[in-house]
Design a protein around this motif. Structure first.
Motif, PDB file in Angstrom:
ATOM      1  N   THR B 112       0.825  -1.201   0.000  1.00  0.00           N
ATOM      2  CA  THR B 112       0.000   0.000   0.000  1.00  0.00           C
ATOM      3  C   THR B 112       0.862   1.255   0.000  1.00  0.00           C
ATOM      4  OG1 THR B 112      -1.633  -1.217   1.265  1.00  0.00           O
ATOM      5  CG2 THR B 112      -1.892   1.164   1.173  1.00  0.00           C
ATOM      6  N   ILE B 113       1.857   1.267   0.882  1.00  0.00           N
ATOM      7  CA  ILE B 113       2.709   2.462   0.962  1.00  0.00           C
ATOM      8  C   ILE B 113       3.448   2.684  -0.354  1.00  0.00           C
ATOM      9  CG2 ILE B 113       4.804   3.377   2.048  1.00  0.00           C
ATOM     10  CD1 ILE B 113       2.629   3.713   3.923  1.00  0.00           C
ATOM     11  N   ILE B 114       3.895   1.593  -0.951  1.00  0.00           N
ATOM     12  CA  ILE B 114       4.599   1.752  -2.224  1.00  0.00           C
ATOM     13  C   ILE B 114       3.663   2.346  -3.276  1.00  0.00           C
ATOM     14  CG2 ILE B 114       5.683   0.509  -4.143  1.00  0.00           C
ATOM     15  CD1 ILE B 114       6.880  -1.385  -2.037  1.00  0.00           C
ATOM     16  N   ILE B 115       2.425   1.843  -3.320  1.00  0.00           N
ATOM     17  CA  ILE B 115       1.456   2.392  -4.274  1.00  0.00           C
ATOM     18  C   ILE B 115       1.192   3.862  -3.989  1.00  0.00           C
ATOM     19  CG2 ILE B 115      -0.966   2.291  -4.982  1.00  0.00           C
ATOM     20  CD1 ILE B 115      -0.789  -0.722  -4.753  1.00  0.00           C
ATOM     21  N   LEU B 116       1.008   4.174  -2.707  1.00  0.00           N
ATOM     22  CA  LEU B 116       0.749   5.571  -2.342  1.00  0.00           C
ATOM     23  C   LEU B 116       1.910   6.465  -2.775  1.00  0.00           C
ATOM     24  CD1 LEU B 116      -0.830   5.397   1.229  1.00  0.00           C
ATOM     25  CD2 LEU B 116      -1.959   5.622  -0.982  1.00  0.00           C
ATOM     26  N   ASP B 157      -2.150  20.877   3.150  1.00  0.00           N
ATOM     27  CA  ASP B 157      -2.938  19.700   3.521  1.00  0.00           C
ATOM     28  C   ASP B 157      -2.004  18.586   4.021  1.00  0.00           C
ATOM     29  OD1 ASP B 157      -5.215  17.991   3.664  1.00  0.00           O
ATOM     30  OD2 ASP B 157      -4.450  17.008   1.850  1.00  0.00           O
ATOM     31  N   LEU B 158      -2.214  18.170   5.264  1.00  0.00           N
ATOM     32  CA  LEU B 158      -1.296  17.215   5.880  1.00  0.00           C
ATOM     33  C   LEU B 158      -1.365  15.849   5.204  1.00  0.00           C
ATOM     34  CD1 LEU B 158       0.795  16.898   8.046  1.00  0.00           C
ATOM     35  CD2 LEU B 158      -0.985  16.373   9.681  1.00  0.00           C
ATOM     36  N   PHE B 159      -2.578  15.480   4.789  1.00  0.00           N
ATOM     37  CA  PHE B 159      -2.727  14.171   4.144  1.00  0.00           C
ATOM     38  C   PHE B 159      -1.878  14.103   2.871  1.00  0.00           C
ATOM     39  CE2 PHE B 159      -5.095  11.404   1.130  1.00  0.00           C
ATOM     40  CZ  PHE B 159      -4.850  10.207   1.780  1.00  0.00           C
ATOM     41  N   SER B 160      -1.973  15.153   2.066  1.00  0.00           N
ATOM     42  CA  SER B 160      -1.177  15.161   0.834  1.00  0.00           C
ATOM     43  C   SER B 160       0.304  15.095   1.149  1.00  0.00           C
ATOM     44  CB  SER B 160      -1.466  16.432   0.035  1.00  0.00           C
ATOM     45  OG  SER B 160      -2.845  16.573  -0.155  1.00  0.00           O
ATOM     46  N   LEU B 161       0.706  15.847   2.167  1.00  0.00           N
ATOM     47  CA  LEU B 161       2.118  15.860   2.531  1.00  0.00           C
ATOM     48  C   LEU B 161       2.576  14.484   2.993  1.00  0.00           C
ATOM     49  CD1 LEU B 161       2.429  19.278   4.346  1.00  0.00           C
ATOM     50  CD2 LEU B 161       3.608  18.563   2.275  1.00  0.00           C
ATOM     51  N   CYS B 162       1.705  13.806   3.752  1.00  0.00           N
ATOM     52  CA  CYS B 162       2.064  12.471   4.223  1.00  0.00           C
ATOM     53  C   CYS B 162       2.255  11.524   3.037  1.00  0.00           C
ATOM     54  CB  CYS B 162       0.997  11.917   5.150  1.00  0.00           C
ATOM     55  SG  CYS B 162       1.090  12.602   6.801  1.00  0.00           S
ATOM     56  N   LEU B 163       1.379  11.644   2.034  1.00  0.00           N
ATOM     57  CA  LEU B 163       1.530  10.806   0.846  1.00  0.00           C
ATOM     58  C   LEU B 163       2.858  11.081   0.161  1.00  0.00           C
ATOM     59  CD1 LEU B 163      -1.950  10.694  -0.901  1.00  0.00           C
ATOM     60  CD2 LEU B 163      -0.956   9.176   0.789  1.00  0.00           C
ATOM     61  N   TYR B 164       3.183  12.365   0.000  1.00  0.00           N
ATOM     62  CA  TYR B 164       4.446  12.695  -0.636  1.00  0.00           C
ATOM     63  C   TYR B 164       5.621  12.254   0.213  1.00  0.00           C
ATOM     64  CZ  TYR B 164       2.695  15.228  -4.643  1.00  0.00           C
ATOM     65  OH  TYR B 164       2.126  15.545  -5.842  1.00  0.00           O
ATOM     66  N   GLY B 165       5.452  12.317   1.517  1.00  0.00           N
ATOM     67  CA  GLY B 165       6.520  11.897   2.427  1.00  0.00           C
ATOM     68  C   GLY B 165       6.927  10.458   2.206  1.00  0.00           C
ATOM     69  N   ALA B 166       5.957   9.632   1.781  1.00  0.00           N
ATOM     70  CA  ALA B 166       6.271   8.227   1.540  1.00  0.00           C
ATOM     71  C   ALA B 166       7.318   8.064   0.456  1.00  0.00           C
ATOM     72  CB  ALA B 166       4.996   7.485   1.154  1.00  0.00           C
ATOM     73  N   PRO B 333      14.588  21.212   3.212  1.00  0.00           N
ATOM     74  CA  PRO B 333      13.282  21.580   3.781  1.00  0.00           C
ATOM     75  C   PRO B 333      12.199  21.641   2.716  1.00  0.00           C
ATOM     76  CG  PRO B 333      14.998  23.091   4.502  1.00  0.00           C
ATOM     77  CD  PRO B 333      15.615  22.210   3.481  1.00  0.00           C
ATOM     78  N   SER B 334      12.595  21.866   1.462  1.00  0.00           N
ATOM     79  CA  SER B 334      11.559  22.038   0.441  1.00  0.00           C
ATOM     80  C   SER B 334      10.915  20.716   0.051  1.00  0.00           C
ATOM     81  CB  SER B 334      12.177  22.685  -0.795  1.00  0.00           C
ATOM     82  OG  SER B 334      13.201  21.841  -1.283  1.00  0.00           O
ATOM     83  N   ILE B 335      11.547  19.593   0.444  1.00  0.00           N
ATOM     84  CA  ILE B 335      10.987  18.299   0.066  1.00  0.00           C
ATOM     85  C   ILE B 335      10.102  17.782   1.196  1.00  0.00           C
ATOM     86  CG2 ILE B 335      11.571  15.914  -0.488  1.00  0.00           C
ATOM     87  CD1 ILE B 335      14.271  17.065  -1.477  1.00  0.00           C
ATOM     88  N   PRO B 336       8.867  17.447   0.872  1.00  0.00           N
ATOM     89  CA  PRO B 336       7.996  16.980   1.950  1.00  0.00           C
ATOM     90  C   PRO B 336       8.504  15.644   2.495  1.00  0.00           C
ATOM     91  CG  PRO B 336       6.802  17.094  -0.144  1.00  0.00           C
ATOM     92  CD  PRO B 336       8.221  17.437  -0.433  1.00  0.00           C
TER      93      PRO B 336
END
Ligand SMILES: Nc1ncnc2c1ncn2[C@@H]1O[C@H](COP(=O)(O)OP(=O)(O)O)[C@@H](O)[C@H]1O
Ligand SMILES: [Mg+2]
Lengths: 322, 392, 353
Positions: B112-116, B157-166, B333-336
């Motif tokens: 799942t995380i890889i897909i995200l 949006d924290l959710f979007s950032l979390c996705l990008y963080g993956a 810092p610019s990279i989520p």
């Protein structure tokens, strides 16, 4: 059992490793000219003053000379002054930071061992029951949870929300290592002790469980049962001592984890221990402190490992120190 | 406990038929998932992110359903009836693996995380490019319907950032592992083949590296690389060439430099034990062609422990990378990244109404690490139940 | 009518002397990979003062039999049915079924009335405790004597198993002793509580040949002087020929033939036993092991139907594939599980063993 030759040999090896640590440490700090003298005096300081300071700190010498000088000074216990805290001796700074970190490191180790050995033992004895599943879950989560996040959770939940512990304990380091203080201050440092101890607890639980599983399938356990011994004797006398052998051996590794953990977790808890000191010194290029920390820490680990090896031969008579 | 028996031809027929039907079901579910994805995307495009929440839930539901069928069928294919699987290592592997609930969970989360991570730009409901901009009216809002995880102090949006963080987390975890394992294998082979002072030197290097906590070592190297303008420049140049932001690449290099010890020890040990084995006696002189044969033999035999170790170390590197960023040393810092979000969270940790900033990135991080750890453990138990757990 | 009566009295007389009687013992292992039907109905009895040997190929279930009786099976093993009546319990005056009594009761019998000599002496002593510690551990709980007396007893025992002077051995750790010495210590442990039955599971296999012979002689001697019975387990028929009174032959989870040593060697009724003997050129050739009958030991995950020996048997017919042959007395004191024992008898005459 313990013979002098063995200890000498071990110490010789330790000196070699320390030499390697020093070399790596030196290379990684001194080779990178972060220009600490300029930084210490500020960007506006004039050239002469900077050069004077560089000379005072011995930074103007060629690198091999610096390499040699630092080593000699270190051995002579002349550790110089901090680049960042001008006028403060490195010895003094370390003396004020070490007791604190050691304090919660020791308690974390105690916490980890007290929790993990019974849990691992019971889990193995009752393999595939809920206790076992719980222990597996606890150890997997404990290994996976980043310690700084765990620290933040503990602060948010225990300190802020439930108000059970204080966020930033302010305890004079002196009283930490006095008689009642050693025990009474546990509550002050509860948060960081649990945070640092969780990873160790998880690892040790896993290790105790798997080594107990191995031991329980040994023939001598069957033999002990065939002798008509009580289950309690079989487990606590015959299984436990053998199962503890790998756990004891890994205490040195545990200390490694504690030191690594302290670097991040002290930042979370805002504690001025050696972990935070190390990070700050790296960022501010405080060379004398970096080198001193690396070396004292390595000496500590080597020393602890030696003690463990010796006590190990008490638990396991097969180990003859040679 | 079922007893497995060989099937008669008629039973086998029935079983094959059943398998075909199950495959069709998987296909159908897969199509539905793709359809829902397209639909979601279309809605997002036409309506400008409005009212896509319901569809998002449908998407998640379809994904779960798909995964469920997928797992169930692989299990059917590989572990059930037909022949007694005891004789078949693949069936045996799947059976053991699927019995381990934590490992299946790990597999699910990891995939799942890889897909995200891969589809983050498509899946993220909001743009995160300007997430560093200043305080806005959205700053630090708690979770709402629109912003399921709430927003950061810059109102992103924290959710979007979390996705990008993956993305960054997995890049570090998998990338460093791959490099570390490759270096480790090469060094292990060298040490094993040449022996003598080369072996002693590598062993010594290994001892010194092992004397440090991994994070401390990496921090020290990061410090050096960042402080030295010349070094920083050259590493950054390579990074630029590879199209990776400079500081991030420095962190990556620092981690990779020391990630080799595990694989190194495994392979070196293997080389020595193979050399001890009698049938290699002839090859002991180690002519060039013998060495090729031996290398093949060694690599084939160390595949299992290396895979297991790699899977477990992915989690460790993700934590190390996050710790670095948390301390302000890692990714730009610019990279989520989750570490960066958590260090922001740490600034507000004493204010409970901002707890979402601590909770969600941390959950993502922990779940990802947990997934790889349990996956590795499950693989180990399933691949080789007798393999000793040297839990270091 | 008369014959029946006679048989009855003879079984009664047998019962009097019997100290352990195992009936229809079925044990299975529930492993991840399926069910192992390790024992499919073990029958045998042991009489007072005798040496009873249980012989069979590796993997036929000898150890499992012992462990089932003593309640020492691993977690995955389960005794499904059967009984093991023990007639000489010193704590209870009546015969007890070892398979159904409580764990706390069997613990009083294990190590006291029935002792166990395991297969591998090296791994059966706990590496981290001294010999003294491990000897006293069995002497003291089972008898109310002081520590000093127990120590005396320990020394006596060590002398009895030819480990003298005992002081040299008491303070040693297992890793400081040789395999033969360790086996002697284990034998000393088995004798420590004056048991009425000793079960020895391949006590000499792990030792080299000369030590093996010595250990077996010692055991024979000690069994006689202590007036106990011995179940001696081995995969080597030659080894037990001289010392055992009766022999039970096991095959794939079943005792297929039981008789006096003489009868086993000269009047076998089971094709398997017969095959074994045919291929032993001389009983004196001790090293011969039991792996020469054509074919392989069956896989107990999926054992052959009916008589488990049928795939390897030259006498097999359809009935062998369908139904397990009953375990019957062919001569007084001679039991066999085979439909074709009479044919074997005939062939045996012709071959003139
Ligand atoms: N713990 C166990 N799990 C599964 N099978 C077992 C176990 N112990 C023994 N067995 C099986 O039971 C059979 C008999 O084993 P054992 O009694 O040890 O043989 P032996 O006659 O050599 O002593 C073997 O086929 C073995 O595979
Ligand atoms: Mg056996």
């Amino acid at each position: 059992m313990v013979n002098k030759e063995y200890i000498l040999k071990r110490l010789g090896l330790a000196v070699l490793v320390m030499f390697g640590v020093y070399t790596i440490g030196f290379t990684l700090t001194f080779v990178a000219p972060g220009n600490p003298a300029q930084a210490a005096l500020g960007q506006k300081a004039n050239k002469e003053a900077v050069e004077a300071l560089e000379e005072q700190w011995g930074l103007n010498e060629p690198l091999p000379v610096q390499y040699k000088n630092y080593l000699i000074n270190f051995i002579n216990l002349d550790w110089g002054e901090s680049f960042r805290y001008r006028g403060e001796s490195v010895t003094g700074i370390l003396a004020s930071r070490y007791p604190k970190t050691m304090y919660y490191a020791v308690w974390s180790l105690v916490f980890a061992i007290v929790m993990s050995i019974p849990l691992g033992l019971i889990a193995a004895y009752k393999q595939n029951t809920w206790v076992d599943n719980l222990s597996v879950l606890v150890s997997q989560v404990g290994i996976s949870i980043p310690n700084f996040w765990l620290g933040m959770l503990i602060i948010a939940i225990l300190a802020v929300w439930l108000d059970l512990i204080s966020v930033v304990p302010d305890v004079p380091t002196g009283s930490l290592w006095s008689f009642p203080g050693f025990f009474t201050h546990v509550t002050d440092y509860f948060g960081i002790i649990i945070t640092l101890g969780t990873a160790l607890m998880a690892r040790n639980t896993r290790m105790t469980r798997s080594s107990t599983l191995d031991v329980l399938s040994e023939e001598y356990i069957t033999m002990a049962r065939a002798k008509g011994l009580k289950e309690r004797t079989v487990v606590l006398k015959h299984a436990l001592r053998n199962a503890l052998i790998p756990v004891v051996t890994s205490i040195g590794f545990n200390l490694l984890l504690l030191f690594g953990g302290a670097v991040v977790v002290e930042t979370v808890f805002g504690l001025n221990g050696i972990g935070k000191l190390y990070i700050d010194s790296i960022i501010r290029r405080d060379y004398p402190i970096i080198i001193a920390l690396l070396l004292t820490y390595t000496i500590g680990v080597v020393f602890v490992n030696l003690i463990i090896d010796i006590s190990y031969s008490v638990i396991d008579p097969r180990v003859q120190l040679r | 406990m079922p007893k497995y028996e060989r099937l008669s031809p008629e039973e086998l027929e029935v079983y094959e038929e059943f398998k075909r039907k199950e495959n069709q079901k998987i296909g159908a579910v897969f199509l539905v998932v793709v359809f829902v994805f397209i639909l979601t995307k279309w809605f997002l495009l036409t309506r400008g992110n409005i009212d896509s929440i319901l569809l998002r839930y449908i998407g998640v539901g379809a994904y779960l359903l798909f995964f469920y069928f997928f797992l169930k069928n692989i299990y059917r294919w590989y572990s059930d009836v037909n022949y007694r699987y005891r004789a078949n290592p693949i069936k045996r592997f799947f059976n053991r693996f699927y019995k381990n609930k934590l490992a299946v969970f790990g597999l699910f989360v990891a995939i799942t995380i890889i897909i995200l991570a891969v589809f983050a730009p498509m899946l993220a409901p909001y743009n995160v490019d300007n997430y560093q901009s200043s305080w806005t009216k959205f700053s630090m809002i708690p979770p709402t319907k629109r912003h399921v995880f709430g927003a950061t102090n810059a109102g992103a949006d924290l959710f979007s950032l979390c996705l990008y963080g993956a993305r960054i987390a997995l890049t570090f975890g998998i990338g460093v592992t791959a490099i570390g394992v490759s270096i480790g294998i090469v060094l292990g082979l060298i040490a094993g083949y040449y022996g003598g002072w080369i072996d002693r030197f590598l062993q010594y290097l290994n001892d010194v590296v092992m004397a440090f906590p991994f994070l401390v070592l990496v921090i020290t190297v990061m410090g050096a690389l960042l402080a030295n303008p010349a070094l920083r420049e050259s590493v950054t140049q390579i990074g630029n060439f590879l199209n990776v932001p400079g500081k991030l690449f420095i962190a990556f290099v620092a981690l990779s430099l020391f990630g080799w010890t595990g694989a190194y020890r495994l392979i070196r040990g293997k080389v020595f034990s193979v050399r001890e084995e009698e049938y290699i006696d002839a090859a002991k002189s180690l002519g060039a062609s013998n060495r090729v044969i031996m290398t093949k033999h060694i690599l084939r035999n160390s595949l299992t422990p290396v895979i297991v170790q790699a899977s477990i170390s992915v989690g460790g590197y993700i934590i190390t990378a996050a710790s670095l960023t948390f301390l302000g040393l890692g990714a730009n810092p610019s990279i989520p990244s989750w570490g960066r979000l958590l260090s922001q969270g740490n600034a507000y940790v004493t204010q409970l109404r901002y707890f979402h900033l601590t909770l969600f990135p941390g959950l993502f991080l922990t779940m990802t690490v947990l997934a790889f750890t349990t996956l590795g453990d499950g693989l180990r138990d399933a691949l080789d139940p007798t393999m000793r757990r040297n839990d270091q | 009518m008369k014959a029946v009566e006679e048989k009855k009295t003879s079984t009664e007389r047998d019962k009097k002397e019997t100290i352990l009687s195992v009936r229809n013992l079925v044990t299975k292992f529930y492993t991840e990979e399926g069910v192992v039907e390790a024992l499919e109905g073990i029958n045998f009895e042991v009489k007072k003062g005798e040496i009873y040997s249980l012989v069979g190929e590796t993997g036929c279930g000898k150890s499992v039999t012992v462990k089932s009786i003593l309640g020492l099976l691993e977690r995955t093993g389960k005794v499904e049915s059967g009984e093991a009546i023990f007639y000489r319990s010193s704590t209870l005056d009546r015969p007890v079924d070892l398979l159904s009594i409580k764990e706390s009761r069997i613990r009083k019998i294990r190590g006291k009335d029935i002792t166990y000599i395991p297969q591998d002496p090296s791994s059966s002593l706990n590496p981290v405790y001294t010999i003294k510690n491990q000897l006293l551990e069995i002497i003291r709980p089972h008898s109310d004597i002081s520590k000093k007396e127990a120590l005396e007893k320990a020394k006596e025992l060590l002398e009895e198993v030819d480990l003298a002077p005992p002081e040299n051995y008491l303070s040693k750790y297992p890793f400081q002793l040789s395999g033969g010495q360790k086996q002697r210590i284990i034998i000393a442990m088995a004798l420590a509580t004056e048991p009425s039955l000793i079960i020895a599971d391949e006590p000499s296999t792990a030792l080299d040949v000369t030590v093996e012979a010595k250990v077996l002689d010692l055991m024979e001697e000690l069994i006689a002087s202590h007036d106990t019975s011995l179940i001696l387990i081995t995969h080597n028929l030659g080894v037990v020929a001289q010392i055992s009174d009766r022999i039970g032959i096991m095959y794939a989870g079943r005792v297929i033939e039981v008789a006096s040593t003489e009868n086993i060697f000269y009047k076998p009724y089971h094709p398997y036993t017969f095959g074994l003997l045919k291929s032993v050129p001389s009983i004196k050739k001790r090293e011969k092991e039991l792996d020469f009958v054509k074919g392989l030991v069956p896989d107990l995950y999926d054992p052959p139907s009916g008589c488990r020996f049928h795939p390897r048997c030259e006498y097999q017919t359809d009935v062998c594939k369908e139904k397990k042959p009953p375990y019957e007395e062919v001569e007084p004191g001679h039991n066999v599980a085979c439909y074709y024992s009479k044919e074997v008898k005939k062939d045996r005459r012709e071959e003139d063993l």
